[in-house]
Design a protein around this motif. Sequence first.
Motif, short mmCIF file in Angstrom:
data_model
loop_
_atom_site.label_atom_id
_atom_site.label_comp_id
_atom_site.label_asym_id
_atom_site.label_seq_id
_atom_site.Cartn_x
_atom_site.Cartn_y
_atom_site.Cartn_z
N ASP A 121 0.82 -1.21 0.00
CA ASP A 121 0.00 0.00 0.00
C ASP A 121 0.85 1.26 0.00
OD1 ASP A 121 0.97 -0.31 2.53
OD2 ASP A 121 -0.97 -0.14 3.56
N LYS A 122 2.09 1.14 -0.49
CA LYS A 122 2.97 2.31 -0.49
C LYS A 122 3.59 2.62 -1.85
CE LYS A 122 3.99 1.31 4.32
NZ LYS A 122 3.31 -0.01 4.33
N TYR A 123 3.82 1.58 -2.66
CA TYR A 123 4.58 1.82 -3.90
C TYR A 123 3.87 2.80 -4.83
CZ TYR A 123 1.44 -1.34 -6.41
OH TYR A 123 0.34 -1.92 -6.97
N ASN A 124 2.53 2.74 -4.85
CA ASN A 124 1.82 3.59 -5.82
C ASN A 124 2.01 5.07 -5.49
OD1 ASN A 124 0.37 4.01 -8.11
ND2 ASN A 124 -1.42 2.86 -7.47
N GLN A 125 2.04 5.41 -4.22
CA GLN A 125 2.26 6.81 -3.86
C GLN A 125 3.65 7.25 -4.28
OE1 GLN A 125 0.95 4.36 -2.14
NE2 GLN A 125 0.49 4.97 -0.04
N VAL A 126 4.63 6.36 -4.07
CA VAL A 126 6.01 6.74 -4.33
C VAL A 126 6.29 6.84 -5.83
CG1 VAL A 126 8.42 6.10 -3.95
CG2 VAL A 126 6.72 5.65 -2.17
N LEU A 127 5.68 5.93 -6.59
CA LEU A 127 5.98 5.88 -8.03
C LEU A 127 5.09 6.82 -8.85
CD1 LEU A 127 6.39 2.01 -8.45
CD2 LEU A 127 8.21 3.71 -8.29
N SER A 128 3.99 7.27 -8.28
CA SER A 128 3.08 8.12 -9.04
C SER A 128 3.53 9.57 -8.98
CB SER A 128 1.67 8.02 -8.47
OG SER A 128 1.21 6.69 -8.59
N SER A 129 2.95 10.37 -9.87
CA SER A 129 3.34 11.79 -9.86
C SER A 129 2.22 12.66 -10.39
CB SER A 129 4.59 11.99 -10.74
OG SER A 129 4.29 11.58 -12.07
N VAL A 130 2.26 13.92 -10.01
CA VAL A 130 1.42 14.94 -10.64
C VAL A 130 2.36 15.73 -11.54
CG1 VAL A 130 0.04 16.98 -10.26
CG2 VAL A 130 -0.13 15.04 -8.69
N ASN A 131 1.96 15.87 -12.82
CA ASN A 131 2.90 16.42 -13.78
C ASN A 131 2.50 17.84 -14.21
OD1 ASN A 131 3.84 13.65 -13.82
ND2 ASN A 131 2.10 13.25 -15.18
N PRO A 132 3.49 18.74 -14.24
CA PRO A 132 3.18 20.09 -14.72
C PRO A 132 2.95 20.06 -16.23
CG PRO A 132 5.51 19.89 -14.22
CD PRO A 132 4.90 18.56 -13.91
N VAL A 133 1.84 20.61 -16.70
CA VAL A 133 1.60 20.66 -18.14
C VAL A 133 1.20 22.07 -18.52
CG1 VAL A 133 1.03 18.25 -18.54
CG2 VAL A 133 -0.75 19.81 -17.76
N ASN A 134 1.41 22.40 -19.79
CA ASN A 134 1.20 23.77 -20.24
C ASN A 134 -0.21 23.95 -20.77
OD1 ASN A 134 1.83 26.37 -20.78
ND2 ASN A 134 2.75 25.93 -22.78
N ASN A 139 -2.84 16.79 -14.57
CA ASN A 139 -2.20 15.68 -15.25
C ASN A 139 -1.45 14.83 -14.24
OD1 ASN A 139 0.26 14.42 -16.58
ND2 ASN A 139 -0.91 15.07 -18.35
N PHE A 140 -1.88 13.55 -14.16
CA PHE A 140 -1.24 12.70 -13.16
C PHE A 140 -0.95 11.31 -13.71
CE2 PHE A 140 -5.22 10.49 -12.05
CZ PHE A 140 -6.16 11.41 -12.51
N SER A 141 0.11 10.70 -13.20
CA SER A 141 0.52 9.35 -13.63
C SER A 141 0.44 8.40 -12.45
CB SER A 141 1.96 9.38 -14.15
OG SER A 141 2.05 10.29 -15.21
N THR A 142 -0.19 7.26 -12.69
CA THR A 142 -0.28 6.26 -11.63
C THR A 142 0.10 4.88 -12.18
OG1 THR A 142 -2.60 6.02 -12.15
CG2 THR A 142 -2.07 7.41 -10.27
N CYS A 143 0.30 3.93 -11.26
CA CYS A 143 0.75 2.60 -11.65
C CYS A 143 -0.43 1.64 -11.85
CB CYS A 143 1.62 2.00 -10.55
SG CYS A 143 3.10 2.91 -10.29
N GLU A 144 -0.29 0.80 -12.83
CA GLU A 144 -1.21 -0.34 -12.96
C GLU A 144 -0.39 -1.59 -13.19
OE1 GLU A 144 -4.13 0.42 -15.96
OE2 GLU A 144 -5.17 1.87 -14.67
N PRO A 145 -0.83 -2.74 -12.64
CA PRO A 145 -0.04 -3.96 -12.83
C PRO A 145 0.01 -4.37 -14.30
CG PRO A 145 -2.13 -4.43 -11.73
CD PRO A 145 -2.00 -2.94 -11.78
N MET A 146 1.10 -5.02 -14.69
CA MET A 146 1.25 -5.44 -16.09
C MET A 146 0.32 -6.58 -16.45
SD MET A 146 5.11 -5.20 -17.23
CE MET A 146 5.80 -3.56 -17.46
#
Lengths: 292, 306
Positions: A121-134, A139-146
């Motif tokens: 219950d921790k990796y997703n917070q660490v690996l995800s990000s909110v991205n600055p866009v113009n 804009n945000f990136s999160t993890c999904e299992p392969m």
Amino acid sequence: MSNLEVLKTYKLYIGGAFPRTESGRFYAPVSKQGEVLGNICLSSRKDLRNAVVAARKAQGPWEERSALNRSQILYRIAELFSDRKEIFLKEFQKQGSSLEEAVLEFSTTLDRIVYYAGWCDKYNQVLSSVNPVNSSHFNFSTCEPMGIVALIAPQNTALIGLVSLILPALAGGNTLVALASENLPISAISFAEVLNDSDVPAGVVNILTGKQDEIAPIMASHMDINALISSDLGAIENAIAEACIDNLKRKFTYTEDFNQPESQGLTFIADLQEIKTTWHPIENIGGSTSTY
Amino acid sequence: MLESNKHSIFQTINAASPIDKVGVEERVARFQTRSIKDDAKAQGLKMVLSMIDLTTLEGKDTPGKVKQMCFKAHHLHDLHPNLPQVAAVCVYPSMVAIAKQALEGTSVKIASVATAFPSGQSNLEIKLADVKLAVDSGADEIDMVISRGKFLSGEYNFVFDEIAMIKEACGVARLKVILETGELCTLDNVRKASDIAMYAGADFIKTSTGKIQPAATMQVTYTMLLAIKDYFEATGKMIGMKPAGGISTSKLALHNLVMVNEILGPNWLHNEWFRFGASSLANDVLMQILKLESGSYQSPNYFTLD
């Protein structure tokens, strides 16, 4: 009065059951001391196919479990593994370890399970990000299992290599089809029994025994397997890499010595995640009137 | 039909010997041990494709869904040349006109369920109107359901007459009679219903609606194939067979073909005389065909859903 000796038959682990190989074949690996470990199932391509079908069925429900629940289940693996210390020590020694090596492998394995249980219950917070866009988007990136991960366990260890690669995949919501070490296969199957008793749903982990050279190419070309992880495959490495191309299978080769306590980390989880980026329209981000 | 004529028909039907259920199970188990590999398998799989009635029978069916399924019927997997198209699509009467339009210029047939499908719980006028709607909209084949309630209460005459009247209403359309074997309870009943359907004018007998479990088990299909064989020997008339519901894997489909071949012979191995009613079978067969040719196991991700 003594009982007749009751020998254990080591079988495969597919879809939450312990079937024999459909091929009826077996092989007899021999330990360093020259002791025959038993008649072990020599898995065929059809066993692999069945395992993938079971894993695909389990994939959706497993990745939809809450992170907390996955964490609880992984910790439960540690609980039951810990309970069966004697069995594993006996098997490690049967497969050629000294008592000291066996104790070390057991305790490292136990630590590793607890380590990855904590990450669920921790990796997703660490690996995800909110991205600055113009533009006016959140804009945000999160993890999904392969999805389905094929694992060819490192050959030189009975269990620590297998567990070090199964656990991060599980923590990240993937399902697995694993091939145990060819010459040290029996504790992999005993570990399957631990998994089976630990609330890991049927089909989430499937474990085969058999020949790496026979099974690896079929794993690599299987269109419904999403990633393939292994230690160095030696002579067949390049052929396997090429066969992975057809369905753009992710392929990772790990050369770590998994006996080392530091051979663990977030990167093993991250490798088996797809990053999903979402553009969510929103008004005036970052401006003085921003609602974000 | 003359009453005396019907009397002799029912004598024939009642003369059929009781079914030995254990014997049927053993015989059926033996069909499943046949090993079909390589070229024979490839040929068999293509034959299976050509025998499929691609089916959608849902309350939620929309014109869009039916059009898409019709497209799939003659474009099973365009990345692979030389694949046959399926035999027919099977839809509700209200969707026949849409299917007709979507399949114009192709040889894919249109089958429509009718007669208050799936329960059959309505009166004859409404059932006939249902058939008329489907036929007038352009259906080539009508899949009717028998009145199981009447059958189970022993009103065989009623069931016989109903089938005969529906057959008349079909005109040139071929009539498939659905026995809904899952509700008939015993193999003896399956045999009796098969005989009634064939003597009343069925062109095809079909196991199930797909709405009731169990559906097309091999035991039931076996019993119906034997009925077809006896009917052929008695009258010289070929009747088609359509197992429907529950056949979703290539392996099971091939076992069914083996069974047809060994009971009825190769004359029945054609979509004129044998069909699979299925919605998910086609993709499994396609995956098997591609597996045979490429050597790699396939993923459902790369095949269209409808």
